[in-house]
Write a protein that holds these residues in place. Structure first.
Motif, mmCIF file in Angstrom:
data_model
loop_
_atom_site.group_PDB
_atom_site.id
_atom_site.type_symbol
_atom_site.label_atom_id
_atom_site.label_comp_id
_atom_site.label_asym_id
_atom_site.label_seq_id
_atom_site.Cartn_x
_atom_site.Cartn_y
_atom_site.Cartn_z
ATOM 1 N N ARG A 43 71.897 46.914 7.859
ATOM 2 C CA ARG A 43 72.914 47.156 8.880
ATOM 3 C C ARG A 43 72.925 48.590 9.400
ATOM 4 O O ARG A 43 73.950 49.091 9.825
ATOM 5 N N TRP A 44 71.773 49.220 9.354
ATOM 6 C CA TRP A 44 71.670 50.568 9.922
ATOM 7 C C TRP A 44 71.034 50.540 11.310
ATOM 8 O O TRP A 44 70.688 51.574 11.850
ATOM 9 N N LYS A 222 71.085 58.061 8.634
ATOM 10 C CA LYS A 222 72.303 57.653 9.312
ATOM 11 C C LYS A 222 72.373 58.331 10.681
ATOM 12 O O LYS A 222 71.791 59.398 10.893
ATOM 13 N N ASP A 256 81.727 56.333 6.662
ATOM 14 C CA ASP A 256 80.612 57.171 6.214
ATOM 15 C C ASP A 256 79.412 57.072 7.152
ATOM 16 O O ASP A 256 78.259 56.925 6.715
ATOM 17 N N CYS A 257 79.679 57.120 8.458
ATOM 18 C CA CYS A 257 78.639 57.088 9.500
ATOM 19 C C CYS A 257 77.789 55.812 9.464
ATOM 20 O O CYS A 257 76.633 55.804 9.916
ATOM 21 N N HIS A 258 78.328 54.731 8.960
ATOM 22 C CA HIS A 258 77.623 53.452 8.915
ATOM 23 C C HIS A 258 77.687 52.826 10.303
ATOM 24 O O HIS A 258 78.777 52.496 10.788
ATOM 25 N N TYR A 260 77.041 49.860 11.763
ATOM 26 C CA TYR A 260 77.684 48.545 11.917
ATOM 27 C C TYR A 260 79.193 48.652 11.763
ATOM 28 O O TYR A 260 79.964 48.183 12.607
ATOM 29 N N TYR A 261 79.630 49.289 10.691
ATOM 30 C CA TYR A 261 81.066 49.392 10.443
ATOM 31 C C TYR A 261 81.751 50.325 11.444
ATOM 32 O O TYR A 261 82.934 50.143 11.758
ATOM 33 N N ASP A 363 77.380 49.569 0.982
ATOM 34 C CA ASP A 363 78.510 49.183 1.817
ATOM 35 C C ASP A 363 79.674 50.139 1.583
ATOM 36 O O ASP A 363 80.325 50.097 0.532
ATOM 37 N N PRO A 364 79.989 51.020 2.544
ATOM 38 C CA PRO A 364 81.060 51.996 2.339
ATOM 39 C C PRO A 364 82.453 51.364 2.261
ATOM 40 O O PRO A 364 83.338 51.925 1.614
#
Length: 376
Positions: A43-44, A222, A256-258, A260-261, A363-364
């Motif tokens: 998911r990056w 990221k 946390d710079c993810h 997708y999220y 996963d954050p």
């Protein structure tokens, strides 16, 4: 009004965030026919990056074609050959009749049947006589090279979820067979990527594996905090809304710079915003997201052993001293060996990742849920 944030599908055009340097690197590899392996946690944005780079490369080189293969539901060699040949024929054919002709000419020893579904827009599919196909897999593995030589074009074959070949029968032999063919191709390049980082690392970075040094290794970082924050603010502005700088920073920091999220949390915040998105709105959206995923996280945690759960708690509370005597005693970890086994198992389950010797959560939001709900 359509929401301005995208997750769970390919990000294109205005939805595509940053990655200018990676896009140029990958599109240059495509036009130069350099084999490329992309490795990053899930998911990056690997699939979106590949899609973007393919568009850029094909716009630059009219002789270039890109075939997209997804191994997500491919369970064995037979399905792999079918998916590979369908994608190559589709990418190198401009019309249905040409695809039929290509199948007849370049898969002559297999004699596949081409099937067109009744649904509007459906693509062609192939049906093999597997007994005949298994005796002529060389023809399938060299299909792209034969077609490109004949047509005077170039081809990049992009294979997503490539690590799934590790579940095939005798995967090491299968990898040797692929490498033996693909390394000889002069008009075809391969871009291989997948969502299970530890399995991809196993295939491409170990000197004992067939695909070691197969191509250019790209390790995705990221997306930078400033770039991601600017993207969130612009997408709000594009729809006539505003998000405070502190709130956009909060969106990025909470995930946390993810990528997708970040898109998901930004969308939940956008939906709650009438005119101006504040810190309070982002906090409310984040709490909603955590609640939304809590059942999934509970199920995931219930499947872990007690030692693995204790390791996760130690990672959250004392990330720099997990194997110290004091930490192990406090968390109930029986030994440094047990800690190592737990870490290894959690990486294999895609719960943790080890990047440059640093152990982090994949996963954050799961990490946040553990810290503020499960271990509270």
């Amino acid at each position: 009004m359509d929401t301005p944030f995208v997750y769970g599908r390919l990000a294109t055009e205005a939805d595509f965030t940053d990655r200018q340097e990676e896009t140029k690197h990958l599109s240059d590899n495509f036009t130069s026919l350099i084999n490329t392996i992309i490795i990053s946690p899930r998911r990056w944005g690997k699939s979106s990056l590949v899609n973007k780079a393919a568009d850029v490369a094909m716009s630059r080189d009219p002789k270039l074609r890109v075939a997209q293969v997804d191994l997500f539901n491919v369970l064995d060699e037979q399905q792999f050959y079918k998916a590979l040949s369908e994608a190559i024929i589709h990418a190198t054919s401009t019309r249905w009749e040409e695809g039929v002709e290509n199948a007849k000419r370049f898969l002559s020893q297999i004699l596949p049947k081409l099937v067109l579904a009744n649904e509007p827009g459906a693509e062609m599919s192939l049906e093999f006589d597997w007994n005949r196909a298994v005796e002529n897999v060389d023809q399938i593995l060299d299909l792209g090279e034969k077609i490109t030589q004949d047509k005077g074009i170039k081809l990049v074959v992009c294979i997503d979820e490539f690590q799934n070949i590790g579940y095939f029968s005798n995967p090491l032999f299968f990898q040797k067979k692929l490498r033996a063919h693909w390394q000889r191709h002069q008009h075809v390049a391969y871009c291989l990527f997948g969502s299970k980082r530890h399995m991809m690392m196993e295939v491409f970075t170990k000197s004992s594996m067939p695909f070691y040094k197969f191509g250019d290794l790209m390790f995705l970082d990221k997306i930078g905090q400033a770039d991601l924050q600017a993207f969130v603010e612009k997408r709000f502005q594009d729809t006539g809304k505003e998000i405070l700088p502190s709130a956009s920073k909060m969106v990025v920091d909470l995930v946390d710079c993810h990528p997708y999220y970040a898109q998901q949390l930004a969308q939940l915040s956008w939906l709650r915003t009438k005119d101006v998105c504040t810190d309070e709105i982002v906090a409310e959206a984040h709490a909603s997201l955590v609640r939304q995923l809590s059942l999934l996280f509970t199920t995931l945690t219930q499947d872990l052993t007690q030692q693995q759960i204790r390791y996760l708690r130690a990672l959250i509370e004392a990330p720099d001293s997990i194997t110290s005597t004091a930490t192990m005693a406090k968390q109930g970890i029986t030994s440094a060996t047990a800690a190592y086994r737990s870490k290894k198992a959690l990486i294999e389950k895609d719960i943790l990742d080890d990047i440059g010797g640093s152990t982090t959560f994949v996963d954050p939001i799961y990490a946040y849920w553990l810290r503020h709900t499960f271990f509270k």
